[in-house]
Write a protein that holds these residues in place. Structure first.
Motif, PDB file in Angstrom:
ATOM      1  N   ASP A   1       0.741  -3.366   8.055  1.00  0.00           N
ATOM      2  CA  ASP A   1      -0.192  -2.387   7.515  1.00  0.00           C
ATOM      3  C   ASP A   1       0.014  -2.119   6.036  1.00  0.00           C
ATOM      4  O   ASP A   1      -0.890  -1.636   5.360  1.00  0.00           O
ATOM      5  CB  ASP A   1      -0.050  -1.045   8.257  1.00  0.00           C
ATOM      6  CG  ASP A   1      -0.499  -1.127   9.698  1.00  0.00           C
ATOM      7  OD1 ASP A   1      -1.403  -1.937   9.982  1.00  0.00           O
ATOM      8  OD2 ASP A   1       0.055  -0.403  10.532  1.00  0.00           O
ATOM      9  N   ARG A   2       1.197  -2.420   5.525  1.00  0.00           N
ATOM     10  CA  ARG A   2       1.563  -1.934   4.202  1.00  0.00           C
ATOM     11  C   ARG A   2       1.829  -3.017   3.167  1.00  0.00           C
ATOM     12  O   ARG A   2       1.775  -2.750   1.971  1.00  0.00           O
ATOM     13  CB  ARG A   2       2.821  -1.062   4.311  1.00  0.00           C
ATOM     14  CG  ARG A   2       2.605   0.236   5.073  1.00  0.00           C
ATOM     15  CD  ARG A   2       1.938   1.256   4.198  1.00  0.00           C
ATOM     16  NE  ARG A   2       1.730   2.517   4.876  1.00  0.00           N
ATOM     17  CZ  ARG A   2       1.332   3.619   4.294  1.00  0.00           C
ATOM     18  NH1 ARG A   2       1.086   3.633   3.003  1.00  0.00           N
ATOM     19  NH2 ARG A   2       1.156   4.734   4.960  1.00  0.00           N
ATOM     20  N   VAL A   3       2.176  -4.218   3.591  1.00  0.00           N
ATOM     21  CA  VAL A   3       2.547  -5.270   2.645  1.00  0.00           C
ATOM     22  C   VAL A   3       1.470  -6.340   2.624  1.00  0.00           C
ATOM     23  O   VAL A   3       1.080  -6.858   3.672  1.00  0.00           O
ATOM     24  CB  VAL A   3       3.915  -5.899   3.018  1.00  0.00           C
ATOM     25  CG1 VAL A   3       4.277  -6.989   2.012  1.00  0.00           C
ATOM     26  CG2 VAL A   3       5.002  -4.827   3.065  1.00  0.00           C
TER      27      VAL A   3
ATOM     28  N   VAL B   1      -4.970  -3.095   4.856  1.00  0.00           N
ATOM     29  CA  VAL B   1      -5.525  -1.766   5.061  1.00  0.00           C
ATOM     30  C   VAL B   1      -4.440  -0.867   5.632  1.00  0.00           C
ATOM     31  O   VAL B   1      -3.727  -1.224   6.546  1.00  0.00           O
ATOM     32  CB  VAL B   1      -6.731  -1.813   6.027  1.00  0.00           C
ATOM     33  CG1 VAL B   1      -7.309  -0.406   6.209  1.00  0.00           C
ATOM     34  CG2 VAL B   1      -7.793  -2.747   5.483  1.00  0.00           C
ATOM     35  N   ASP B   2      -4.317   0.336   5.075  1.00  0.00           N
ATOM     36  CA  ASP B   2      -3.345   1.307   5.555  1.00  0.00           C
ATOM     37  C   ASP B   2      -3.850   1.915   6.858  1.00  0.00           C
ATOM     38  O   ASP B   2      -4.624   2.858   6.865  1.00  0.00           O
ATOM     39  CB  ASP B   2      -3.148   2.395   4.494  1.00  0.00           C
ATOM     40  CG  ASP B   2      -2.267   3.523   4.982  1.00  0.00           C
ATOM     41  OD1 ASP B   2      -1.704   3.383   6.083  1.00  0.00           O
ATOM     42  OD2 ASP B   2      -2.142   4.516   4.274  1.00  0.00           O
ATOM     43  N   THR B   3      -3.436   1.339   7.977  1.00  0.00           N
ATOM     44  CA  THR B   3      -3.799   1.898   9.277  1.00  0.00           C
ATOM     45  C   THR B   3      -2.576   2.481   9.959  1.00  0.00           C
ATOM     46  O   THR B   3      -2.550   2.702  11.169  1.00  0.00           O
ATOM     47  CB  THR B   3      -4.408   0.816  10.182  1.00  0.00           C
ATOM     48  OG1 THR B   3      -3.471  -0.270  10.315  1.00  0.00           O
ATOM     49  CG2 THR B   3      -5.698   0.277   9.625  1.00  0.00           C
TER      50      THR B   3
ATOM     51  N   VAL C   1       0.875  -1.163   0.000  1.00  0.00           N
ATOM     52  CA  VAL C   1       0.000   0.000   0.000  1.00  0.00           C
ATOM     53  C   VAL C   1       0.914   1.215   0.000  1.00  0.00           C
ATOM     54  O   VAL C   1       1.688   1.417   0.927  1.00  0.00           O
ATOM     55  CB  VAL C   1      -0.934   0.005   1.223  1.00  0.00           C
ATOM     56  CG1 VAL C   1      -1.788   1.276   1.247  1.00  0.00           C
ATOM     57  CG2 VAL C   1      -1.830  -1.224   1.202  1.00  0.00           C
ATOM     58  N   ARG C   2       0.836   2.002  -1.048  1.00  0.00           N
ATOM     59  CA  ARG C   2       1.810   3.044  -1.308  1.00  0.00           C
ATOM     60  C   ARG C   2       1.726   4.172  -0.286  1.00  0.00           C
ATOM     61  O   ARG C   2       0.652   4.478   0.236  1.00  0.00           O
ATOM     62  CB  ARG C   2       1.640   3.596  -2.725  1.00  0.00           C
ATOM     63  CG  ARG C   2       0.305   4.219  -2.987  1.00  0.00           C
ATOM     64  CD  ARG C   2       0.082   4.513  -4.454  1.00  0.00           C
ATOM     65  NE  ARG C   2       1.045   5.441  -5.010  1.00  0.00           N
ATOM     66  CZ  ARG C   2       1.028   5.882  -6.267  1.00  0.00           C
ATOM     67  NH1 ARG C   2       0.089   5.447  -7.102  1.00  0.00           N
ATOM     68  NH2 ARG C   2       1.913   6.714  -6.698  1.00  0.00           N
ATOM     69  N   PRO C   3       2.862   4.833  -0.007  1.00  0.00           N
ATOM     70  CA  PRO C   3       2.864   5.930   0.958  1.00  0.00           C
ATOM     71  C   PRO C   3       2.318   7.235   0.411  1.00  0.00           C
ATOM     72  O   PRO C   3       2.051   8.152   1.169  1.00  0.00           O
ATOM     73  CB  PRO C   3       4.345   6.070   1.322  1.00  0.00           C
ATOM     74  CG  PRO C   3       5.080   5.554   0.141  1.00  0.00           C
ATOM     75  CD  PRO C   3       4.220   4.449  -0.417  1.00  0.00           C
ATOM     76  N   ALA C   4       2.167   7.350  -0.901  1.00  0.00           N
ATOM     77  CA  ALA C   4       1.716   8.632  -1.479  1.00  0.00           C
ATOM     78  C   ALA C   4       0.815   8.374  -2.668  1.00  0.00           C
ATOM     79  O   ALA C   4       1.098   7.538  -3.517  1.00  0.00           O
ATOM     80  CB  ALA C   4       2.923   9.475  -1.907  1.00  0.00           C
TER      81      ALA C   4
ATOM     82  N   LEU D   1      10.847  -0.934   8.760  1.00  0.00           N
ATOM     83  CA  LEU D   1      10.077  -1.516   7.665  1.00  0.00           C
ATOM     84  C   LEU D   1       9.308  -2.749   8.137  1.00  0.00           C
ATOM     85  O   LEU D   1       8.148  -2.959   7.770  1.00  0.00           O
ATOM     86  CB  LEU D   1      10.998  -1.888   6.506  1.00  0.00           C
ATOM     87  CG  LEU D   1      11.561  -0.738   5.682  1.00  0.00           C
ATOM     88  CD1 LEU D   1      12.533  -1.273   4.638  1.00  0.00           C
ATOM     89  CD2 LEU D   1      10.452   0.055   5.009  1.00  0.00           C
ATOM     90  N   ALA D   2       9.952  -3.569   8.974  1.00  0.00           N
ATOM     91  CA  ALA D   2       9.284  -4.762   9.483  1.00  0.00           C
ATOM     92  C   ALA D   2       8.081  -4.382  10.339  1.00  0.00           C
ATOM     93  O   ALA D   2       7.041  -5.041  10.300  1.00  0.00           O
ATOM     94  CB  ALA D   2      10.271  -5.598  10.298  1.00  0.00           C
TER      95      ALA D   2
END
Length: 294
Positions: A277-279, A287-289, A107-110, A271-272
């Motif tokens: 939330d992101r991978v 879901v980007d929480t 889930v991309r940061p931008a 990153l871990a």
């Protein structure tokens, strides 16, 4: 003259020449930290290769522990989805398609919509401290205009604005000839800092193009594959010349060079921590929480 002084003068001359062609001064007024990371095709993934490392960088700049930074890199194979796409009923299928092709679904940061990135792309992140929030549309417009002007110095008929049917559509994309998208831009703002990222296909990879078509189909995202362009199709400029130009213009001739790992202690652990939330790692939607924008 020492090699270091000679290199600094050469970089300064290049930055000045680019700025004159663009029609302004090198950006920024004062030097930043420059991370220029080169990844060999097929090399094992490292934190330096990951798109999500930019989110860690944004956090550290916002906290005041890292100076304004320009990051130039070609990422490991990644499909960057938006938060909205992560909520799609068939997101797990799209993530599975990415993994089957050898791309990490995140889930991309931008910004925007799904983008397929790999070593054939150049990603340029501008991460800046921001005491009071600037107007997002004006940042898009001014940065997009800079990218269009830079592309013209490479011989591209570059224009600011999206084209109908483009992938990850945006009002402030940069196109070539009014026909194909060649630079996509996105932003992420948190309290105290802003990430502005530009993604440039250096050349079109058949596997990336096919994967984007598959992913967009799964997620019901309409696009016209013929609108996806690359620098290689528009000009003969060499990859290295592009990297030098963007580094000189956006970081400044006197930029302090660093590695991502050297600048961000504990990057792997950070990153871990955000991976859940992101991978996308399972059949469940990711879901980007994580960190929210200001």
């Amino acid at each position: 003259m020492s090699d270091g002084v000679r290199a600094a003068r050469s970089n300064g001359d290049r930055a000045g020449a680019v700025a004159r062609a663009v029609g302004g001064s090198p950006d920024p007024a004062s030097p930043r930290v420059l991370i220029d990371h080169r990844r060999a095709t097929g090399a094992p993934r490292t934190p330096d290769d990951e798109v999500l490392s930019s989110l860690v960088l944004l956090q550290r700049v916002a906290a005041g522990t890292v100076s304004d930074t320009v990051r130039v890199f070609s990422p490991a194979p990644t499909v960057a989805f938006s938060r909205r796409e992560s909520l799609h009923p068939r997101f797990a299928d799209a993530a599975a398609a990415a993994r089957a092709a050898g791309y990490l679904p995140i889930v991309r940061p931008a910004g925007g919509r799904a983008v397929v990135l790999d070593e054939d792309w150049l990603v340029v992140d501008l991460v800046s401290a921001e005491q009071s929030r600037r107007d997002d549309a004006e940042v898009f417009r001014s940065r997009g205009a800079q990218w269009a002007a830079l592309a013209r110095t490479w011989g591209v008929d570059a224009r600011l604005g999206g084209v109908p049917g483009e992938y990850c559509p945006g009002e402030w994309s940069v196109n070539a000839r009014g026909a194909v998208k060649i630079v996509g831009t996105a932003q992420r703002v948190v309290r105290g800092a802003r990430l502005f990222t530009a993604s440039v296909p250096l050349r079109l990879s058949l596997r990336a193009h096919a994967l984007l078509t598959e992913v967009n189909g799964i997620l019901d995202l309409e696009w016209d594959p013929s609108t996806m362009g690359s620098l290689a199709e528009e000009t003969r400029v060499e990859d290295e010349a592009v990297r030098r130009a963007v580094a000189g213009f956006f970081a400044g001739a006197g930029a302090t060079r660093s590695s991502l790992g050297g600048l961000l202690p504990g990057l792997g652990a950070a990153l871990a921590e955000m991976a859940a939330d992101r991978v996308a790692t399972s059949r469940e939607s990711t879901v980007d929480t994580g960190l929210s924008g200001a």
